[in-house]
Motif scaffolding. Sequence first.
Motif, mmCIF file in Angstrom:
data_model
loop_
_atom_site.group_PDB
_atom_site.id
_atom_site.type_symbol
_atom_site.label_atom_id
_atom_site.label_comp_id
_atom_site.label_asym_id
_atom_site.label_seq_id
_atom_site.Cartn_x
_atom_site.Cartn_y
_atom_site.Cartn_z
ATOM 1 N N ARG A 201 0.134 13.999 9.471
ATOM 2 C CA ARG A 201 -1.122 13.244 9.401
ATOM 3 C C ARG A 201 -1.106 12.154 8.332
ATOM 4 O O ARG A 201 -1.619 11.063 8.540
ATOM 5 C CB ARG A 201 -2.296 14.176 9.080
ATOM 6 C CG ARG A 201 -2.660 15.170 10.148
ATOM 7 C CD ARG A 201 -3.886 15.928 9.675
ATOM 8 N NE ARG A 201 -4.220 17.048 10.543
ATOM 9 C CZ ARG A 201 -5.194 17.907 10.279
ATOM 10 N NH1 ARG A 201 -5.915 17.774 9.181
ATOM 11 N NH2 ARG A 201 -5.443 18.900 11.108
ATOM 12 N N ASP A 202 -0.546 12.520 7.167
ATOM 13 C CA ASP A 202 -0.696 11.678 5.987
ATOM 14 C C ASP A 202 0.552 10.886 5.612
ATOM 15 O O ASP A 202 0.459 9.949 4.815
ATOM 16 C CB ASP A 202 -1.069 12.546 4.772
ATOM 17 C CG ASP A 202 -2.270 13.438 5.032
ATOM 18 O OD1 ASP A 202 -3.261 12.933 5.577
ATOM 19 O OD2 ASP A 202 -2.206 14.632 4.693
ATOM 20 N N VAL A 203 1.699 11.267 6.132
ATOM 21 C CA VAL A 203 2.949 10.664 5.682
ATOM 22 C C VAL A 203 3.621 9.831 6.772
ATOM 23 O O VAL A 203 3.891 8.641 6.584
ATOM 24 C CB VAL A 203 3.912 11.750 5.165
ATOM 25 C CG1 VAL A 203 5.210 11.126 4.664
ATOM 26 C CG2 VAL A 203 3.255 12.570 4.046
ATOM 27 N N ARG A 204 3.867 10.440 7.914
ATOM 28 C CA ARG A 204 4.584 9.723 8.970
ATOM 29 C C ARG A 204 3.766 8.621 9.636
ATOM 30 O O ARG A 204 4.292 7.514 9.853
ATOM 31 C CB ARG A 204 5.088 10.728 10.018
ATOM 32 C CG ARG A 204 6.165 11.669 9.476
ATOM 33 C CD ARG A 204 6.460 12.781 10.448
ATOM 34 N NE ARG A 204 7.408 13.759 9.921
ATOM 35 C CZ ARG A 204 7.452 15.035 10.281
ATOM 36 N NH1 ARG A 204 6.572 15.504 11.166
ATOM 37 N NH2 ARG A 204 8.351 15.844 9.761
ATOM 38 N N THR B 113 0.816 -1.217 0.000
ATOM 39 C CA THR B 113 0.000 0.000 0.000
ATOM 40 C C THR B 113 0.847 1.262 0.000
ATOM 41 O O THR B 113 1.915 1.309 0.615
ATOM 42 C CB THR B 113 -0.920 0.000 1.234
ATOM 43 O OG1 THR B 113 -1.645 -1.225 1.279
ATOM 44 C CG2 THR B 113 -1.886 1.172 1.204
ATOM 45 N N MET B 114 0.345 2.294 -0.673
ATOM 46 C CA MET B 114 0.945 3.625 -0.635
ATOM 47 C C MET B 114 -0.097 4.609 -0.126
ATOM 48 O O MET B 114 -1.298 4.423 -0.327
ATOM 49 C CB MET B 114 1.447 4.048 -2.017
ATOM 50 C CG MET B 114 2.549 3.167 -2.575
ATOM 51 S SD MET B 114 3.066 3.637 -4.250
ATOM 52 C CE MET B 114 3.983 5.135 -3.935
ATOM 53 N N MET B 115 0.375 5.654 0.530
ATOM 54 C CA MET B 115 -0.481 6.724 1.035
ATOM 55 C C MET B 115 0.125 8.050 0.626
ATOM 56 O O MET B 115 1.333 8.262 0.775
ATOM 57 C CB MET B 115 -0.591 6.648 2.557
ATOM 58 C CG MET B 115 -1.199 7.879 3.230
ATOM 59 S SD MET B 115 -2.986 8.009 2.957
ATOM 60 C CE MET B 115 -3.289 9.727 3.414
ATOM 61 N N ILE B 116 -0.703 8.969 0.107
ATOM 62 C CA ILE B 116 -0.203 10.288 -0.283
ATOM 63 C C ILE B 116 -1.081 11.374 0.330
ATOM 64 O O ILE B 116 -2.306 11.262 0.352
ATOM 65 C CB ILE B 116 -0.160 10.438 -1.819
ATOM 66 C CG1 ILE B 116 0.341 11.839 -2.202
ATOM 67 C CG2 ILE B 116 -1.494 10.121 -2.472
ATOM 68 C CD1 ILE B 116 0.648 12.023 -3.672
ATOM 69 N N GLY B 117 -0.428 12.417 0.850
ATOM 70 C CA GLY B 117 -1.156 13.524 1.439
ATOM 71 C C GLY B 117 -0.285 14.746 1.600
ATOM 72 O O GLY B 117 0.938 14.682 1.463
ATOM 73 N N ASP B 118 -0.922 15.875 1.920
ATOM 74 C CA ASP B 118 -0.188 17.136 1.996
ATOM 75 C C ASP B 118 0.393 17.424 3.379
ATOM 76 O O ASP B 118 1.294 18.241 3.507
ATOM 77 C CB ASP B 118 -1.097 18.308 1.592
ATOM 78 C CG ASP B 118 -2.224 18.536 2.583
ATOM 79 O OD1 ASP B 118 -2.290 19.630 3.172
ATOM 80 O OD2 ASP B 118 -3.037 17.630 2.789
ATOM 81 N N LYS B 119 -0.108 16.745 4.423
ATOM 82 C CA LYS B 119 0.365 17.021 5.782
ATOM 83 C C LYS B 119 1.252 15.873 6.270
ATOM 84 O O LYS B 119 0.790 14.742 6.422
ATOM 85 C CB LYS B 119 -0.814 17.233 6.727
ATOM 86 C CG LYS B 119 -1.604 18.504 6.438
ATOM 87 C CD LYS B 119 -2.619 18.778 7.527
ATOM 88 C CE LYS B 119 -3.371 20.075 7.251
ATOM 89 N NZ LYS B 119 -2.491 21.258 7.308
#
Length: 215
Positions: free
Chosen positions: A173-176, A164-170
């Motif tokens: 919240r979205d990366v770490r 799975t991959m996750m992408i976000g601007d924060k």
Amino acid sequence: MNSEAPFPRAVIFDMDNTLHDLRRARMCAADALMAYCGIFGDLHFYSLNKNPPTLIEDAVSLYLADGVEGEFQECTWLYHTLELACISPFEGVEEMLSELKSAGVRLAVISNADRPDMEKRMAALGYEHYFELIVTPETFGVKKPDPLVYQKTLEALDVLPEETMMIGDKKNRDVRPPRELGIKGVHATFGSVDKRDNICAVDSPAEFLALVKKS
């Protein structure tokens, strides 16, 4: 990317300022509301620098408290209506989603926005059909950055973290948080005000799509 067995098996997206430019929509709505009230005060500051669940209501209340003549309910309705009307995707988002969907990648969204706001924004974008799972705080009773929301999403999609991959601007919240579970977290710099992540970051939806294809 192999269309029969794509890797990653799933991609999870943040919504606001990742799939669409909410910051721009709020700036446009604030400009229009201030023009309507006839006073260009500090509404930009209030709406862009506060992040409670009642963000817009708080911002408009503070703006009116500065001596602006206006009726609270009318102003908040106008702000929300204008913000929604100004919702627009980042360039390349739909092409990215379409290609991932066609390749068999399972797509989900995790947002901290309340369900009604999320549904209105998703409908304005016309992206509902791309996602098999849309997660808001009401879905599992938790929200980002709690890693549990990612764990529950993985279970619902029936995929492993390493798939799975996750992408976000924060980043906080979205990366770490997803990285703590073994998900590949990607920083969407094109919608972010955070300093660029030094592990994995992309500058456009097209660049993210290219990264997925290399995985």
